[in-house]
Design a protein around this motif. Sequence first.
Motif, PDB file in Angstrom:
ATOM      1  N   GLU A  74       0.935  -1.421  -0.010  1.00 11.29           N
ATOM      2  CA  GLU A  74       0.292   0.036  -0.084  1.00 11.29           C
ATOM      3  C   GLU A  74       0.833   1.419   0.053  1.00 11.29           C
ATOM      4  N   CYS A  75       1.935   1.110   0.645  1.00 11.53           N
ATOM      5  CA  CYS A  75       2.742   2.194   0.704  1.00 11.53           C
ATOM      6  C   CYS A  75       3.336   2.609  -0.261  1.00 11.53           C
ATOM      7  N   THR A  76       3.933   1.582  -1.266  1.00 16.78           N
ATOM      8  CA  THR A  76       4.563   1.521  -2.536  1.00 16.78           C
ATOM      9  C   THR A  76       3.244   2.230  -3.628  1.00 16.78           C
ATOM     10  N   GLY A  77       2.151   1.756  -3.472  1.00 18.02           N
ATOM     11  CA  GLY A  77       1.157   2.241  -4.191  1.00 18.02           C
ATOM     12  C   GLY A  77       0.781   3.704  -4.088  1.00 18.02           C
ATOM     13  N   ALA A  78       0.573   4.141  -2.758  1.00 12.01           N
ATOM     14  CA  ALA A  78       0.425   5.621  -2.237  1.00 12.01           C
ATOM     15  C   ALA A  78       1.797   6.203  -2.914  1.00 12.01           C
ATOM     16  N   ARG A  79       3.010   5.916  -2.821  1.00 13.47           N
ATOM     17  CA  ARG A  79       3.954   6.876  -3.297  1.00 13.47           C
ATOM     18  C   ARG A  79       3.855   6.961  -4.732  1.00 13.47           C
ATOM     19  N   GLY A  80       3.624   5.840  -5.472  1.00 17.40           N
ATOM     20  CA  GLY A  80       3.571   5.924  -6.928  1.00 17.40           C
ATOM     21  C   GLY A  80       2.449   6.958  -7.291  1.00 17.40           C
ATOM     22  N   ILE A 115       0.958  12.178  -9.713  1.00 11.96           N
ATOM     23  CA  ILE A 115       0.134  13.291  -9.590  1.00 11.96           C
ATOM     24  C   ILE A 115       1.100  14.499  -9.722  1.00 11.96           C
ATOM     25  N   LEU A 116       2.296  14.487  -8.888  1.00 13.62           N
ATOM     26  CA  LEU A 116       3.303  15.843  -8.979  1.00 13.62           C
ATOM     27  C   LEU A 116       3.953  15.673 -10.351  1.00 13.62           C
ATOM     28  N   ARG A 117       3.866  14.757 -11.127  1.00 16.30           N
ATOM     29  CA  ARG A 117       4.733  14.670 -12.115  1.00 16.30           C
ATOM     30  C   ARG A 117       3.755  15.387 -13.319  1.00 16.30           C
ATOM     31  N   ARG A 118       2.515  14.838 -13.307  1.00 18.63           N
ATOM     32  CA  ARG A 118       1.572  15.465 -14.042  1.00 18.63           C
ATOM     33  C   ARG A 118       1.254  16.953 -13.873  1.00 18.63           C
ATOM     34  N   GLN A 119       1.173  17.399 -12.683  1.00 15.71           N
ATOM     35  CA  GLN A 119       1.364  18.843 -12.345  1.00 15.71           C
ATOM     36  C   GLN A 119       2.306  19.656 -12.976  1.00 15.71           C
ATOM     37  N   ASP A 165       0.492  10.195  -0.165  1.00 14.73           N
ATOM     38  CA  ASP A 165       1.686   9.498   0.137  1.00 14.73           C
ATOM     39  C   ASP A 165       1.491   8.678   1.487  1.00 14.73           C
ATOM     40  N   GLY A 166       0.356   9.198   2.392  1.00 16.24           N
ATOM     41  CA  GLY A 166       0.187   8.733   3.708  1.00 16.24           C
ATOM     42  C   GLY A 166       0.805   9.465   4.770  1.00 16.24           C
ATOM     43  N   ARG A 167       1.806  10.291   4.319  1.00 22.46           N
ATOM     44  CA  ARG A 167       2.248  11.188   5.502  1.00 22.46           C
ATOM     45  C   ARG A 167       1.196  12.343   5.930  1.00 22.46           C
ATOM     46  N   ARG A 168       1.600  12.735   7.319  1.00 24.23           N
ATOM     47  CA  ARG A 168       0.586  13.587   7.822  1.00 24.23           C
ATOM     48  C   ARG A 168       1.587  14.910   8.380  1.00 24.23           C
ATOM     49  N   TYR A 169       0.894  16.141   7.824  1.00 24.65           N
ATOM     50  CA  TYR A 169       1.618  17.287   8.003  1.00 24.65           C
ATOM     51  C   TYR A 169       0.735  18.298   9.223  1.00 24.65           C
ATOM     52  N   LEU A 170       1.548  19.082   9.936  1.00 23.92           N
ATOM     53  CA  LEU A 170       0.976  20.135  10.603  1.00 23.92           C
ATOM     54  C   LEU A 170       0.968  21.428   9.693  1.00 23.92           C
ATOM     55  N   ASP A 171      -0.358  22.253   9.514  1.00 24.50           N
ATOM     56  CA  ASP A 171      -0.123  23.161   8.352  1.00 24.50           C
ATOM     57  C   ASP A 171      -0.226  24.256   9.139  1.00 24.50           C
TER      58      ASP A 171
END
Length: 484
Positions: free
Chosen positions: A5-11, A16-20, A50-56
Amino acid sequence: MDTGECTGARGAHEGILRRQSARESAARTYARALPIVPVRARGLTIEGADGRRYLDCLSGAGTLALGHNHPVVLEAIRKVLDSGAPLHVLDLATPVKDAFTTELFRTLPPGLADHARVQFCGPAGTDAVEAAFKLVRAATGRTGMLAFTGAYHGMTAGSLGASGHATDVQVARLPFPQDYRCPFGMGGARGAELAARWTESVLDDTKSGVPLPAGMILEPVQGEGGVIPAPDPWMRRMRRITESHSIPLIADEIQTGVGRTGRFWAVEHSGVTPDVMVLSKAIGGSLPLAVVVYRDDLDVWEPGAHAGTFRGNQLAMAAGTATLAYVREHGLAERAAILGARMLTQLRQLAAEFPIIGDVRGRGLMIGVELVEPGAELGPGAATDSVDGYRDADPEVFPGPADGGPRPAAPELAAAVQRECLRRGLIVELGGRRASVVRLLPPLTISDEQAVAVLDRLADAVAAVSRGHTHLGRPRAGHSERAG
């Protein structure tokens, strides 16, 4: 999440970033420094693809007064959607607009609320600035504008021309007082006094080259300029100067409003009542909305003199009403003042520990940390903001700052701190002169515990950059060590 799942999420995240990058304009900004793909968010927290969480601590550049997806905002939006009310009404009267206008007027400074009109504009703050300029020009019959060094008022032609990075200048520029990089090399009350005297001189001198203007626009706290609060006495002086010359005073509260600085509107710190206020960002409760509020005697518009197809954004008005009421009823401005003061104190302690921090400043939950080259002599960049060229002059005439003046700005260090923050799950913005200021704009709903986490992550990022750059910072325990 397992390995697959981690690998799929990173992909998915990387795709998305590449297409942006392949499809979007080269003018994109935040996406360059913050390569994340938000998929869920609540309050202070964003979860990436990618599953990471951030404080915004960017909060939509100050738009999200209540953080992401606050329940009262979502409920207000759902209520309109479920009611069958029209979502697009141009400038027709609706119950949703009436509720918004009533709540907005309830929050305004008393001296303005009692005699105010509101103009709904296109959905961006820059359009409110454009409308304010048109309004005061129509009301006074004059054309020129006064603005300040370091200002940021938007990206359309008129508002850009009044901003600090303008290149085709048609606006008279005045010095904005600040302590760390005072244009007169003084700082403090003396520097603010000199800035005020310069403004008076420009207006009083018939040979200054500045004809009597249609208006003066200022930010009570310069945000993009580097989080520089205007001194309250200076604000009151600007009010007296503009009144004595019959110049409408425009307060740009687009980023400072709705409790951000510790008062509902930042002009309230000084007791100043402007003639015009331009408002956007937080007033829409996370959705696009912008208005101009002004004294009713300035209301000289001809029908259609300023219009916009999307000035009747019903969802934004509903979300904005909920946000304004929540901030007012729950004392979030007062909360921002208390927590912001505490955070500033802790950050100044951090600055005493790490020489790469030149200055810490702000008001409420609008905070800036300026990164500098530690131990460096005043360089050419700093000399333009100081009396460096007068070091051999009489110290009684040009006393200069007691500490020898500001160190050179360090945009590379600021960018490194931003990257290290992101690695630690903290989103911060850069701004200020030469993009050397790390900015914190957390939601007003941030808890004490979350504030501690934000400062811990920022401190660890500063320590990492300091070690890598100069080795001047004393060893500091990491977040996990302090928690243990």
